[in-house]
Scaffold this active site. Structure first.
Site, short mmCIF file in Angstrom:
data_model
loop_
_atom_site.label_atom_id
_atom_site.label_comp_id
_atom_site.label_asym_id
_atom_site.label_seq_id
_atom_site.Cartn_x
_atom_site.Cartn_y
_atom_site.Cartn_z
N ASP A 1 -3.33 5.76 1.24
CA ASP A 1 -3.11 6.78 0.21
C ASP A 1 -4.27 6.86 -0.76
O ASP A 1 -4.76 7.95 -1.08
CB ASP A 1 -1.78 6.50 -0.52
CG ASP A 1 -1.67 5.07 -1.02
OD1 ASP A 1 -2.36 4.19 -0.48
OD2 ASP A 1 -0.89 4.83 -1.95
N ASP A 5 1.05 -0.48 6.23
CA ASP A 5 2.25 -0.36 5.40
C ASP A 5 3.15 0.81 5.82
O ASP A 5 4.32 0.84 5.46
CB ASP A 5 1.86 -0.15 3.92
CG ASP A 5 1.23 -1.40 3.33
OD1 ASP A 5 1.06 -2.38 4.07
OD2 ASP A 5 0.90 -1.39 2.14
P1 FBP Z 1 -4.02 -0.74 2.88
O1 FBP Z 1 -2.98 0.07 2.18
O2 FBP Z 1 -5.34 -0.65 2.28
O3 FBP Z 1 -4.04 -0.42 4.35
O4 FBP Z 1 -3.63 -2.28 2.81
C1 FBP Z 1 -2.33 -2.69 2.96
C2 FBP Z 1 -2.17 -4.17 2.73
O5 FBP Z 1 -2.30 -4.87 3.94
C3 FBP Z 1 -0.83 -4.45 2.07
O6 FBP Z 1 0.19 -4.58 3.02
C4 FBP Z 1 -1.11 -5.69 1.28
O7 FBP Z 1 -0.29 -5.79 0.15
C5 FBP Z 1 -2.53 -5.51 0.86
O8 FBP Z 1 -3.13 -4.69 1.83
C6 FBP Z 1 -3.28 -6.80 0.75
O9 FBP Z 1 -4.51 -6.55 0.20
P2 FBP Z 1 -5.76 -7.51 0.27
O10 FBP Z 1 -6.44 -7.23 1.56
O11 FBP Z 1 -6.60 -7.03 -0.86
O12 FBP Z 1 -5.29 -8.91 0.15
#
Ligand code: FBP
Length: 696
Positions: free
Chosen positions: A196, A224
């Site tokens: 998003d 997600d």
């Molecule tokens: P995106 O929305 O960027 O695809 O990422 C989703 C996600 O995997 C979430 O499920 C999770 O909360 C977050 O990224 C974790 O982020 P990070 O990679 O910064 O630890």
């Protein structure tokens, strides 16, 4: 015999064992996803349609005037076109591509699709990949994407080819640098593969780069599953982002293995936190894939009504507003209830799935998150050093908050933190305080993956189970046949003792009376029942049964997130992403910008998949980010009226299985891209499509 290591290393068996290449990898790379019908024609065109309506946020209209009037563009296959059209489609182009945000299985196939289509249209066209996410655009760090590079990553998971990052292009300076890079590279188009927030970035880039003649196209990525698009009339345009299916299947396979372990040794409650920053789509899909004993769905909890409070209030002719919306304490009670019920039938074990973002749906926590984020953002805006550098120790942070509450109370500072907030915040465990004080990410999202949600919840669960145990309400049910065998072997009459010891002497699983919580209280019951005298020892078989009834609540915690994000794509994601890549090229070659590539009818047979471009600007709305309202693409949460959720809800009791017999677990097959055993598509997608069929 000590082997000659040098000779050994040249042995084909050893060489095979230590090679990075294995047969599975070779098969994956060789797989060629099928093309949607429209991409089998020599050319494509875009059919703009007014069939879909959007309710436009005035702020989107104000900030994105140049792309706000974009319409849905459906891709059509063309056998013949006018010369000027052919010339436009087949001219040589330079296209830039960037991955943005967390990895999601299938990203490499988006690149493969764009590459294949671009080269097919004109072999002189070039594709460049920006390295490490949007930073690569800002700093002009890129690689030339060659046929060899594409072939090395076809159908493979991860974003390894060009990697990814979370930087947001949110300042004039970053925007200017990004434009400069795109101009320097002579880009015709830029493709942003992201969730998003990244598609929000894509919309602003499209608006800004229109004067440079650079088109910008977004691609819906995120495990997600919260990038979903419906128009104002509820028509589904993008049912799911890519990567969701693969991550959900990867999590499900592991969680299903835990279900098997659990039903084998009946020793642990496996607590599985499953990624998904806000929405619980992944948890819902895991529930359907595995039939785990209990799956929390954040969106459902937000809707929670405490019936006991409602009844008590109506009895007292009042209204209890605290009965609406779940608190952490309520939630821990709901979990305990399930644990106690399973224990009563001898199952002091199970699998509990907790969505990573569940805390966002718990009112009291959400209030903390918003208030603390605002305080941190205010502090960082006003001071030279950021909040965490200035206050590295938790005590100092708490002291700052305490002073702030006082200053706000006596009117010497404006703000949202009051004495009650401070008092409640000081009541929670230190690790949770640290978690809630975590800085938001560059897009202003709270970083739930850094909070030990499971630890917070399970801490409360354990405390309450102890209370229930002391009250004699949490105990293990003893199988009748086992009880009878032990008693008879010890020369005691099972029926006589059962009436005295158990509260349900006729049941299949026997539960000690509530008053029996220790050997002392057991003795009292036996004496009172006339089975032993005051001075007698408790008979050995009775002690044995009593010991069996004492629950030892043991948990194993697991976090499913990064592993699933790095999984290889399922066949669904391989096909989906490759065709998204083809869609991207078609949109670019036909002059579109500010659009998100999408495929409609994903729930139907592949022959019915319908590639299209969806306008991004009309999907945007205002949302709180770091204490301020920002224009972003709206996230899609689990709809508790959806068929998928209603089915899970209807099966809850069955999957909890607080009754005799085997649990109702489901074992999904391993992820593959080939073969009959591969699932066609996400179960949530298939179920939710039933709703649309009914509406048609
Ligand atoms: P995106 O929305 O960027 O695809 O990422 C989703 C996600 O995997 C979430 O499920 C999770 O909360 C977050 O990224 C974790 O982020 P990070 O990679 O910064 O630890």
């Amino acid at each position: 015999m000590k082997a000659d290591l040098k000779a050994l290393m040249t042995n084909p068996v050893v060489k095979n064992a230590i090679s990075n290449i294995n047969p599975g990898l070779v098969e994956r790379r060789a797989f060629r996803p099928p093309r949607c019908e429209v991409f089998k024609s020599p050319y494509t065109s875009l059919r703009q349609t007014g069939k879909y309506r959007f309710e436009i946020d005035p702020e989107a209209k104000r900030q994105l005037p140049r792309i706000i009037d974009n319409r849905v563009q459906v891709i059509a296959g063309e056998d013949e076109l006018e010369d000027w059209q052919v010339e436009r489609l087949t001219r040589s182009r330079t296209i830039g591509v960037v991955f943005s945000g967390g990895p999601a299985p299938g990203g490499h196939n988006v690149i493969a699709g764009i590459f294949d289509a671009a080269k097919q249209a004109n072999p002189d066209s070039r594709l460049v990949g920006f390295l490490m996410g949007p930073d690569g655009i800002i700093e002009n760090e890129h690689v030339e994407i060659t046929a060899e590079l594409v072939d090395a990553y076809r159908n493979l998971g991860g974003f390894t080819m060009i990697r990814t990052g979370r930087t947001k292009i949110d300042t004039q300076e970053k925007m200017a640098l990004s434009r400069q890079t795109c101009r320097d590279l002579g880009l015709d188009a830029l493709v942003v593969v992201g969730g998003d927030d990244s598609n929000t970035n894509a919309a602003f880039l499209a608006q800004e780069m229109m004067d440079d003649g650079i088109q910008v196209i977004g691609v819906p990525k995120t495990i997600d599953g919260d990038v979903q698009v419906r128009d104002a009339d509820g028509n589904v345009l993008c049912a799911i982002s890519f990567g969701f299916h693969s991550a959900a299947r990867a999590f499900s396979q592991d969680i299903s293995n835990l279900c098997t372990d659990c039903s084998s040794d009946r020793k642990y409650w496996h607590i599985c936190k499953v990624m998904g920053r806000s929405a619980s789509h992944l948890a819902l899909e895991v529930a359907l894939q595995t039939h785990a004993n209990m799956t929390l769905i954040g969106e459902d909890l937000a809707d929670y009504v405490d019936q006991r409070r409602i009844q008590a209030a109506s009895g007292a002719a009042t209204t209890d507003f605290t009965a609406f919306g779940i608190t952490l304490r309520n939630l821990s009670r709901v979990i305990c209830d399930a644990i106690v019920r399973r224990a009563a039938v001898g199952k002091n074990c199970g699998v509990l799935v907790i969505p990573e973002g569940v805390l966002e749906f718990i009112n009291e926590i959400q209030v903390f998150i918003i208030k603390l984020s605002t305080i941190l953002a205010d502090y960082n805006n006003k001071h030279d050093r950021d909040f965490h550098t200035r206050f590295p120790r938790l005590e100092d942070k708490l002291e700052y908050l305490r002073r702030l509450a006082k200053d706000i109370a006596n009117g010497s500072a404006p703000g949202v933190w009051n004495a009650r907030d401070d008092e409640l915040f000081n009541d929670i465990p230190a690790f949770f305080q640290e978690g809630l004080l975590t800085e938001r990410d560059s897009h202003g999202n709270f970083q739930f993956s850094l909070v030990e949600t499971d630890k917070v919840l399970m801490g409360l669960v354990k405390d309450y189970l102890n209370i229930l145990q002391e009250k004699g309400l949490y105990k293990i049910g003893i199988e009748r046949a086992y009880y009878e065998k032990v008693m008879l072997k010890g020369g005691l009459d099972p029926a006589t003792y059962a009436k005295v010891m158990f509260q349900n002497a006729d049941a299949e699983h026997l539960l000690m009376r509530n008053s029996v919580i220790s050997r002392k209280t057991l003795r009292q019951v036996l004496v009172k029942g006339g089975l032993i005298a005051e001075e007698d020892a408790i008979p050995g078989p009775v002690v044995k049964i009593f010991n069996k009834s004492i629950p030892n609540f043991k948990t194993q915690t697991h976090f499913y997130g990064y592993d699933g994000r790095g999984s290889h794509p399922t066949r669904f994601d391989c096909n989906y992403t490759y065709n998204l890549g083809l869609t991207v090229f078609s949109l670019i070659a036909n002059g579109a910008t500010g659009q998100m590539a999408a495929i409609r009818n994903l729930e139907k047979d592949f022959s019915e998949w319908e590639p299209m471009g969806i306008p991004i600007a009309p999907l945007m709305h205002l949302e709180e980010r770091k204490g301020k309202l920002a224009l972003v693409l709206e996230k899609s949460l689990v709809d508790i009226n959806s068929v998928a959720f209603q089915v899970v809800k209807a099966c809850r009791e069955n999957w909890l299985n607080a009754s005799q017999g085997e649990d109702n677990y489901r074992r999904p097959a391993p992820i593959r891209f080939d073969g009959q055993s591969e699932d066609e598509r996400p179960l949530t997608l298939e179920l939710n499509a039933l709703e649309e069929q009914e509406e048609d």
